[in-house]
Design a protein around this motif. Structure first.
Motif, PDB file in Angstrom:
ATOM      1  N   ALA A   7      -2.424  -1.275 -11.957  1.00 41.35           N
ATOM      2  CA  ALA A   7      -3.772  -2.034 -11.355  1.00 41.35           C
ATOM      3  C   ALA A   7      -3.714  -3.498 -11.225  1.00 41.35           C
ATOM      4  N   ASP A  34      -6.839   4.517   1.638  1.00 43.50           N
ATOM      5  CA  ASP A  34      -6.793   5.915   1.277  1.00 43.50           C
ATOM      6  C   ASP A  34      -7.919   6.740   2.168  1.00 43.50           C
ATOM      7  N   VAL A  88      -8.140  -7.743  -9.599  1.00 43.74           N
ATOM      8  CA  VAL A  88      -7.709  -6.252  -9.951  1.00 43.74           C
ATOM      9  C   VAL A  88      -8.896  -5.555  -8.937  1.00 43.74           C
ATOM     10  N   GLN A  89     -10.210  -5.836  -8.967  1.00 42.39           N
ATOM     11  CA  GLN A  89     -10.867  -5.030  -8.192  1.00 42.39           C
ATOM     12  C   GLN A  89     -10.874  -5.218  -6.658  1.00 42.39           C
ATOM     13  N   THR A 142      -2.950   6.709  -2.531  1.00 43.57           N
ATOM     14  CA  THR A 142      -3.283   7.074  -3.792  1.00 43.57           C
ATOM     15  C   THR A 142      -2.723   6.252  -4.969  1.00 43.57           C
ATOM     16  N   GLN A 143      -2.037   5.354  -4.713  1.00 48.32           N
ATOM     17  CA  GLN A 143      -1.647   4.506  -5.888  1.00 48.32           C
ATOM     18  C   GLN A 143      -2.158   3.137  -6.011  1.00 48.32           C
ATOM     19  N   PHE A 144      -1.889   2.216  -7.032  1.00 45.61           N
ATOM     20  CA  PHE A 144      -2.341   1.351  -6.768  1.00 45.61           C
ATOM     21  C   PHE A 144      -1.447   0.205  -6.139  1.00 45.61           C
ATOM     22  N   GLY A 167      -6.688  -0.880  -1.257  1.00 48.40           N
ATOM     23  CA  GLY A 167      -5.973   0.522  -1.370  1.00 48.40           C
ATOM     24  C   GLY A 167      -7.042   1.657  -1.043  1.00 48.40           C
ATOM     25  N   ASP A 168      -8.164   1.534  -1.714  1.00 54.49           N
ATOM     26  CA  ASP A 168      -8.969   2.650  -1.527  1.00 54.49           C
ATOM     27  C   ASP A 168      -9.718   2.817  -0.155  1.00 54.49           C
ATOM     28  N   CYS A 221      -7.804  -2.978  -5.828  1.00 56.44           N
ATOM     29  CA  CYS A 221      -8.061  -1.611  -5.922  1.00 56.44           C
ATOM     30  C   CYS A 221      -9.149  -1.119  -4.445  1.00 56.44           C
ATOM     31  N   ASP A 222     -10.012  -2.153  -4.197  1.00 59.21           N
ATOM     32  CA  ASP A 222     -10.742  -1.759  -2.921  1.00 59.21           C
ATOM     33  C   ASP A 222      -9.629  -2.015  -1.909  1.00 59.21           C
ATOM     34  N   TYR A 256       0.689  -1.077   0.034  1.00 55.12           N
ATOM     35  CA  TYR A 256       0.160   0.149  -0.233  1.00 55.12           C
ATOM     36  C   TYR A 256       0.778   1.378  -0.012  1.00 55.12           C
TER      37      TYR A 256
END
Length: 118
Positions: free
Chosen positions: A41, A63, A52-53, A25-27, A59-60, A56-57, A22
């Motif tokens: 990604a 964030d 991939v999802q 704001t990055q992949f 990291g989000d 992303c989730d 992590y």
């Protein structure tokens, strides 16, 4: 595995490698080696849309609580780090054997290479 990678080979004598970790704001994927360096990604290296999802989730979620005004105070929880390790295991399972996959292992408190049979 019918993996299709549409990246240019930059370092033909190095194995392709990806680190799962992590950063704000990055992949979650950091590539090095055969295909050069980059933040990805995951679809670029043929990972499934579901993985991939999930990356992303992951990291989000961090964030959303990252204190941009005081980044030094931010610590990732053990549960978050364990989830990152499990995601790295999924990345390892989806990539061909030639890939080197690394991540932070919360149990050993160190960066480790994720084994194919892990």
């Amino acid at each position: 595995m019918g993996l299709r990678i549409e990246l240019e080979v930059e370092n033909p004598n190095e194995p392709p490698a990806v680190d799962v970790h992590y950063e704000w704001t990055q992949f979650a994927l950091w590539m090095s080696g055969k295909y050069g360096y980059g933040n990805l990604a995951g679809h670029e290296i043929g990972l499934s849309p579901e993985l991939v999802q999930a990356l992303c989730d992951w990291g989000d979620r961090a964030d959303a609580v990252f204190p941009a005004d005081d980044p030094a105070s931010f610590e990732l929880s053990d549960d978050f780090l364990q989830e990152g390790y499990e995601l790295a295991r999924r990345v390892r399972a989806e990539l061909p054997a030639e890939w080197v996959v690394t991540t932070w292992n919360p149990a050993s408190r160190s960066t480790v290479e994720v084994a194919l049979d892990d």
